[in-house]
Scaffold this motif. Structure first.
Motif: not given
Length: 123
Positions: A29-33, A37-43, A93-94
């Protein structure tokens, strides 16, 4: 017995294998910044979509910028510079608090026998 074992098994503070896995995920995750929680898909989950809609606009905009930056870096086959990787916080987490609130409201609505607010429709 099984619940104690499963709680131990996934706890990175107690299980060294879970700690290794968490460190590996954090490194990626650090390599891409990104944040976890960004990995959760709202669709995929409508509760996540509802939780994102309830968050402040600045938080959602920051999430979208992180996702765009990660996709751009991935397409270029590059990573963030080392100095930027060092300041990333992948497990801050946000979304989890708002997601827990949405799930609690849905469980309460179901317990009271009310119809769900939204249902999945196949496009």
């Amino acid at each position: 017995m099984l619940t104690r074992f499963s709680a131990w098994f996934v706890n990175p503070r107690r299980n060294p294998l879970a700690r290794l896995h968490r460190n590996a995920v954090a490194s990626r995750l650090r390599k891409y910044g990104l944040r976890y929680d960004d990995l959760y898909d709202p669709y995929h989950d409508l509760d996540i979509k509802e939780a994102l809609a309830r968050l402040p606009r600045e938080v959602v905009d920051a999430r979208n910028q992180r996702l765009k930056r990660a996709m751009d870096l991935s397409m270029k086959h590059q990573y963030l510079p080392d100095d930027l990787q060092a300041i990333q916080t992948p497990f801050r987490s946000y979304l989890s608090d708002m997601l827990a609130l949405v799930k609690k409201e849905n469980a309460e609505r179901e317990a009271l026998g009310a119809l769900p607010l939204y249902q999945r429709t196949i496009p």
